[in-house]
Every structure is written in structure tokens, then in C-alpha cells.
Design a protein around this motif. Structure first.
Motif, mmCIF file in Angstrom:
data_model
loop_
_atom_site.group_PDB
_atom_site.id
_atom_site.type_symbol
_atom_site.label_atom_id
_atom_site.label_comp_id
_atom_site.label_asym_id
_atom_site.label_seq_id
_atom_site.Cartn_x
_atom_site.Cartn_y
_atom_site.Cartn_z
ATOM 1 N N PHE A 342 0.807 -1.219 0.000
ATOM 2 C CA PHE A 342 0.000 0.000 0.000
ATOM 3 C C PHE A 342 0.843 1.273 0.000
ATOM 4 O O PHE A 342 0.307 2.384 0.049
ATOM 5 N N VAL A 343 2.167 1.139 -0.067
ATOM 6 C CA VAL A 343 3.068 2.270 -0.295
ATOM 7 C C VAL A 343 3.880 1.926 -1.537
ATOM 8 O O VAL A 343 4.595 0.924 -1.557
ATOM 9 N N LYS A 344 3.748 2.710 -2.591
ATOM 10 C CA LYS A 344 4.313 2.378 -3.888
ATOM 11 C C LYS A 344 5.842 2.379 -3.881
ATOM 12 O O LYS A 344 6.475 3.086 -3.107
ATOM 13 N N PRO A 345 6.447 1.581 -4.776
ATOM 14 C CA PRO A 345 7.912 1.449 -4.804
ATOM 15 C C PRO A 345 8.629 2.766 -5.075
ATOM 16 O O PRO A 345 8.194 3.588 -5.879
ATOM 17 N N LEU A 346 9.730 2.921 -4.372
ATOM 18 C CA LEU A 346 10.575 4.108 -4.489
ATOM 19 C C LEU A 346 11.993 3.663 -4.151
ATOM 20 O O LEU A 346 12.204 2.900 -3.221
ATOM 21 N N LEU A 347 12.972 4.129 -4.916
ATOM 22 C CA LEU A 347 14.354 3.784 -4.614
ATOM 23 C C LEU A 347 14.980 4.922 -3.816
ATOM 24 O O LEU A 347 15.138 6.030 -4.307
ATOM 25 N N THR A 348 15.319 4.633 -2.580
ATOM 26 C CA THR A 348 15.972 5.598 -1.701
ATOM 27 C C THR A 348 17.408 5.141 -1.439
ATOM 28 O O THR A 348 17.748 3.973 -1.639
ATOM 29 N N THR A 349 18.232 6.059 -0.975
ATOM 30 C CA THR A 349 19.638 5.727 -0.750
ATOM 31 C C THR A 349 19.788 4.589 0.239
ATOM 32 O O THR A 349 20.606 3.676 0.047
ATOM 33 N N ASP A 350 19.003 4.607 1.309
ATOM 34 C CA ASP A 350 19.156 3.563 2.317
ATOM 35 C C ASP A 350 18.782 2.192 1.778
ATOM 36 O O ASP A 350 19.356 1.182 2.198
ATOM 37 N N LYS A 351 17.858 2.116 0.819
ATOM 38 C CA LYS A 351 17.486 0.821 0.261
ATOM 39 C C LYS A 351 18.463 0.364 -0.816
ATOM 40 O O LYS A 351 18.750 -0.819 -0.945
ATOM 41 N N ALA A 352 18.969 1.302 -1.605
ATOM 42 C CA ALA A 352 19.998 0.936 -2.577
ATOM 43 C C ALA A 352 21.247 0.453 -1.854
ATOM 44 O O ALA A 352 22.017 -0.358 -2.379
ATOM 45 N N ALA A 353 21.449 0.971 -0.634
ATOM 46 C CA ALA A 353 22.608 0.582 0.173
ATOM 47 C C ALA A 353 22.199 -0.349 1.314
ATOM 48 O O ALA A 353 22.878 -0.438 2.323
ATOM 49 N N ALA A 354 21.107 -1.080 1.122
ATOM 50 C CA ALA A 354 20.581 -1.909 2.206
ATOM 51 C C ALA A 354 21.385 -3.175 2.435
ATOM 52 O O ALA A 354 21.353 -3.744 3.522
ATOM 53 N N THR A 355 22.110 -3.635 1.411
ATOM 54 C CA THR A 355 22.890 -4.856 1.563
ATOM 55 C C THR A 355 24.112 -4.783 0.661
ATOM 56 O O THR A 355 23.998 -4.597 -0.548
ATOM 57 N N MET A 356 25.300 -4.898 1.261
ATOM 58 C CA MET A 356 26.564 -4.708 0.552
ATOM 59 C C MET A 356 27.619 -5.648 1.105
ATOM 60 O O MET A 356 27.469 -6.189 2.203
ATOM 61 N N THR A 357 28.679 -5.796 0.346
ATOM 62 C CA THR A 357 29.867 -6.464 0.855
ATOM 63 C C THR A 357 31.022 -5.481 0.800
ATOM 64 O O THR A 357 31.290 -4.885 -0.246
ATOM 65 N N ALA A 358 31.690 -5.305 1.926
ATOM 66 C CA ALA A 358 32.857 -4.432 2.008
ATOM 67 C C ALA A 358 34.110 -5.282 2.190
ATOM 68 O O ALA A 358 34.041 -6.463 2.541
ATOM 69 N N ILE A 359 35.248 -4.674 1.924
ATOM 70 C CA ILE A 359 36.542 -5.302 2.183
ATOM 71 C C ILE A 359 37.206 -4.518 3.317
ATOM 72 O O ILE A 359 37.279 -3.287 3.273
ATOM 73 N N SER A 360 37.658 -5.222 4.324
ATOM 74 C CA SER A 360 38.244 -4.567 5.490
ATOM 75 C C SER A 360 39.472 -3.758 5.107
ATOM 76 O O SER A 360 40.287 -4.179 4.281
ATOM 77 N N ALA A 361 39.602 -2.594 5.735
ATOM 78 C CA ALA A 361 40.808 -1.787 5.536
ATOM 79 C C ALA A 361 42.046 -2.541 5.995
ATOM 80 O O ALA A 361 43.159 -2.264 5.534
ATOM 81 N N ASN A 362 41.871 -3.508 6.895
ATOM 82 C CA ASN A 362 42.989 -4.290 7.415
ATOM 83 C C ASN A 362 43.208 -5.610 6.681
ATOM 84 O O ASN A 362 44.058 -6.411 7.087
ATOM 85 N N SER A 363 42.426 -5.841 5.623
ATOM 86 C CA SER A 363 42.581 -7.093 4.886
ATOM 87 C C SER A 363 43.961 -7.178 4.244
ATOM 88 O O SER A 363 44.404 -6.245 3.566
#
Length: 524
Positions: A342-363
Motif C-alpha cells: 500500500f506504499v508504492k515502490p521508491l528507490l531511496t539511498t538507504d534501500k539501494a545501500a541496504a545490503t553490501m559487501t565491504a573489504i576490510s581496511a585491514n585485509s
């Protein structure tokens, strides 16, 4: 996050005997690629310089999940596929959702030299961790893998940039954020509920009351810290998150210019007043305020109604001629649901960035970690082995791109949205049936052609307010969930909460957000 969400390239070969020229990428001196032997010309040979082969490495990969008893089998199968391609193995470090964020804080603070880590704009806060120097900048590494890069729309890359740099590879998944709810099909049918009539969260009250009176073995409304409507679904209340969902300082979707403290708004007051009413009437678990997640309840089919981030709902699937068993059937195939947006789709920054893989600075293995990320974004076999496990033991194939999971197989990750590119995923019992290729294309198109929010691409830099952010987080952790779950009287505790936020520095954070937003808008 919803564990029932539907699950997601040519690969770059980097093994002994393949030339640097053929790989299309360069590697640091610490990790040179092998070169083919020089060609023979008659009896004489011209010596050609060769690079040493890739040295074997083990990569550590942290991610959250429920219990995975048979993870070693999956890890072994995964490494049989990965090692010939990049001469690396991966150690899967699965941590329970309830303690994941705290565990990663300890790991980052200690300087532990891990390699890969799951992160999010909200949970295990990506932007905060970038500000703290926890993650490595990835732009130069990403540029070496064009198939990975082009598989993720530019809108997603722009959403994860901090000061123009990328520190995490976004998962291309069902991110376009429509919102609504899911209701057990058996319950809705039994009591003839008009489940398509809902236009706002409070419209669910009569349904919850019916469940409470007639279904003592069901929990009317699912609530946990990971499924809080105000933090999980800001557009449901007319807001867009800036930075992360918890930190004070949101935009009204209808405005897009003025940063407000969302906890001081009439919308928040109305939400917590409703939740107090629901809690007092027994619609939530009594321990809702301290509940981190509800995986066990979902698998047992105990929730009658749940909040839903819904990109394509039951109505849309029916119109497309597909039979969908609903999001509740993901964790438990026997629990079918109607899903209604009941709330139409919208792409927001938090959802585009909702799931990511990072590489540790200490890797110590940043280049090799990116090679593994490339495989997870381009190699269907490697991707699905991580997501679903071993064929015949953890799932069985029932069609070219569809599986049935084995409930007692010991490996039910059920979260393809945590890794790689979700367009690679096999479909499973919880996904709609009728046309598998059409279904995948429906959500891919929805996300590629998403309606952007007013501030899509704006990324708040926490650095100027790091101390205030830490203090505000502590205040939120102390009181927010008790208030938002309805466990305490909002008339008494909301003023205390707002006072603690102000003393912690919320006004300074909001002013900084406004300053950065205005500067960002001036460049548009």
C-alpha cells in the motif's frame, strides 16, 4: 530484513597458465598473475619475463544468518569451485543476527585482519564504519571487473559513495522499496478478511483483534528490533532516511528540502501511540522490545501478520498469471500468505545501500577478496552454492532455474539478497510459479527503472559528528525499542527520549545533515 524475500556473469579467469593480457586486469606486485611460457621459434627460444603464479590465500568472510549446522560441507564445495579460478579458499564466518552488529564492532575496533564483511546502510552501519576507517576504498579494484560493475545499475553505485568513493559493493537485489504487510492466507480466508482494503498500518487493527480473539496459538503482529516499521519502512510514514534509519534527521518525501527530527513529528507520535494500544491488547510478544529477530517464529509459522517490504505483491502476481505462495512461505513452505503493497515502490539511498559487501581496511588480501566478489557477482554456480548449498543434500533441482530446499538438510541460508547479484539465484518454494524467467525479469526491471527519491545518491558523511552519532546511538538503544514496541507509555517516555537525544547532540547532527544536503543539492 525479510528472510523470505526472493532470491540473486561471465567470470574473470585468473589461474596458473593464463596470461595477464587475457585476464583483462592487473594485480598488485604482492599478487602477480601467471604468464604463459614464451613461444618456441625453431631450435631457439626467446626468454620472456614471467610473473609468479598467485600465491594461495584463505579469505575470511563475515555475514549474519540463522543457525547453519552443515556449513562446513558448503564451504568445502564452494572452495572446490573457487580455488581453481583464483587460487584462494574462503572461510565462512556466519554470526547470529542478534549479535552480528556487536561482534563486528569488536572486530573492527580490535583491528582484526579479516577480508570480507556484509554491511548495510542500517544494520552494521556502512556509512558509520566508512567514517571510522573500517573499510577499504574499492574504486580501482572494481574498475578491473567490468562485468561486476555493469551488472549493478549506476543508481546503486551512486548510493554507496562516500566523498566520491565506493567502499562497498552493493548487492543487486529487490531494493525498490514498496511497503505493506503480509497475512497468513489461511487466516485471511477463514475470517473472510478484506486484506486488499488496507491503506495504512492502523487499518490492520481489526484483523489483529480477530486473530487475538480466535487464534491463541498465533502471534497477531510480528515485532522485533529488526522488523520495526518506523525504522524499516520510513516511506510508510512519509519519510526518507538520510544516512541511516536510526540517526535523527529525515526528509519528508513530499518536501525533500528540510531536514527534520523524525522522532519529534506527529507521524512518530501517532505510530507509537498505536503501538502502545497494540501492545496493551496483546497483539505483540511480551518481549518484543528486546527481541533481536524472529527467525524461529517465522519458520514455525507463528506470525499471523508481518510488516513487508514488497516490490511485487499478490495482486500483481495474479494479474501476471503467476501463482505466488507469498513471502511467509519462504521460511516455512506450509505457511502461505497474501502480500499487499500500500506504499508504492521508491528507490531511496538507504534501500539501494541496504545490503553490501565491504573489504576490510585491514585485509591483507584486498585484490583476492575483490576477485571473490567478482565471482559471486558473475558465476552462477559459485553464487548458488553459497546461497543454497549442495545439490542432493541441501536442495534438489525441479526445473532449470528452480529448486526445492530440504528442510532438514542442515543449510537453509534463505537470504540470497545478502550476497553477489541476486539475478543469478535459483528460485525456490517461496517464489511465484508460472514463468520463472518472467518473474526474475519483473523484479530486475522494477529495480533498474525505479522511481528515484528526492535525495537518491546523497550520502551523509558522519565524520564531523562522530562523537554525537555515538552518543545518539546509545540513547536510541536505551529507549527507542521500548517506546516503538509499545512496551512503555509514550506519554511518559517520549519526552525523556527526545531530551536524551538533544543532550546527545541530535540538533548538531540535524544541522550537519542540512548543511551537507544543501551543498549536495547545489551541485545538481
Amino acid at each position: 530484513m525479510n528472510t523470505s524475500k526472493k532470491m540473486k556473469r561471465s567470470l574473470v579467469m585468473l589461474s596458473i597458465g593464463i596470461s595477464v593480457a587475457l585476464t583483462g586486469c592487473s594485480t598488485p606486485k604482492a599478487e602477480p598473475t601467471a604468464s604463459e611460457p614464451a613461444a618456441s621459434t625453431g631450435a631457439a627460444q626467446t626468454a620472456q619475463p614471467t610473473a609468479a603464479p598467485l600465491a594461495p590465500v584463505e579469505l575470511s568472510y563475515y555475514f549474519p544468518s540463522g543457525p547453519l549446522k552443515d556449513m562446513q560441507t558448503v564451504e568445502d564445495a564452494l572452495n572446490k569451485l573457487i580455488k581453481p579460478k583464483i587460487n584462494a579458499t574462503v572461510k565462512l564466518k556466519s554470526i547470529d543476527w542478534g549479535v552480528y552488529e556487536e561482534k563486528m564492532k569488536v572486530s573492527m575496533a580490535s583491528g582484526e585482519p579479516y577480508d570480507l564483511v556484509w554491511t548495510s546502510a542500517g544494520f552494521n552501519n556502512y556509512f558509520q564504519n566508512v567514517a571510522n576507517g573500517a573499510y577499504a576504498p574499492l574504486d580501482e579494484l572494481i574498475a578491473k571487473y567490468p562485468d561486476l560493475k555493469k551488472g549493478i545499475p549506476d543508481m546503486f553505485w551512486n548510493a554507496v559513495k562516500v566523498k566520491g568513493k565506493v567502499y562497498g559493493v552493493p548487492v543487486f537485489q529487490q531494493s525498490t522499496a514498496g511497503y505493506g504487510y503480509t497475512i497468513q492466507k489461511a487466516v485471511a480466508d477463514k475470517y473472510k478478511m478484506d486484506w486488499k482494503s488496507v491503506t495504512k498500518l492502523s487499518d490492520l487493527t481489526p484483523f489483529l483483534e480477530t486473530v487475538k480473539k480466535n487464534e491463541p496459538n498465533l502471534i497477531p503482529w510480528e515485532y522485533s528490533q529488526g522488523a520495526d516499521p518506523f525504522l524499516t519502512a520510513p516511506p510508510m510514514f512519509g519519510f526518507e532516511t538520510l544516512g541511516d534509519a536510526k540517526t535523527p534527521g529525515d526528509l519528508y518525501l513530499k518536501d525533500g528540502g528540510k531536514v527534520v527530527n523524525q522522532y519529534e513529528t506527529p507521524e512518530f507520535k501517532a505510530f507509537i501511540t498505536m503501538m502502545r494500544d497494540w501492545f496493551n491488547k496483546g497483539y505483540l510478544r511480551k518481549d518484543a522490545a528486546t527481541l533481536k529477530e524472529t527467525t524461529a517464529d517465522r519458520k514455525a509459522g507463528k506470525n499471523a501478520l508481518q510488516l513487508g517490504q514488497i516490490d511485487i505483491d499478490s495482486v500483481a502476481f495474479a494479474a501476471a498469471g503467476m501463482d505466488a505462495t507469498g513471502r511467509m512461505s519462504g521460511p516455512n513452505p506450509a505457511t502461505q500468505s497474501y502480500d499487499f503493497q500500500f506504499v508504492k515502490p521508491l528507490l531511496t539511498t538507504d534501500k539501494a545501500a541496504a545490503t553490501m559487501t565491504a573489504i576490510s581496511a585491514n585485509s591483507p588480501n584486498k585484490e583476492r577478496a575483490m576477485m571473490l566478489l567478482n565471482l559471486l557477482n558473475t558465476d552462477k554456480e559459485i553464487y548458488n552454492t553459497l546461497i543454497w548449498g549442495v545439490e542432493g543434500k541441501h536442495y534438489k533441482k525441479v526445473a532449470e532455474n528452480r529448486i526445492e530446499t530440504m528442510k532438514d538438510g542442515g543449510y537453509q541460508l534463505l537470504s540470497p539478497w545478502e550476497f553477489g547479484n541476486m539475478s543469478l539465484t535459483y528460485l525456490f518454494e517461496g517464489d511465484p510459479k508460472g514463468n520463472d524467467a518472467k518473474y526474475t525479469q519483473m523484479w530486475v526491471d522494477l529495480n533498474k527503472n525505479a522511481q528515484p527519491s528526492n535525495a537518491l545518491g546523497f550520502v551523509f558523511d558522519f565524520t564531523p559528528v562522530k562523537a554525537e552519532k555515538a552518543n545518539v546511538d546509545a540513547a536510541i538503544d536505551e529507549l527507542y525499542y521500548a517506546i516503538a514496541s509499545g512496551s512503555v507509555d509514550p506519554e511518559k517516555y517520549l519526552p525523556q527520549f527526545l531530551d536524551k537525544l538533544k543532550k546527545a547532540g541530535s540538533d548538531k547532527i540535524i544541522a550537519e545533515k542540512q548543511k551537507q544536503l544543501d551543498a549536495w543539492k547545489s551541485t545538481k
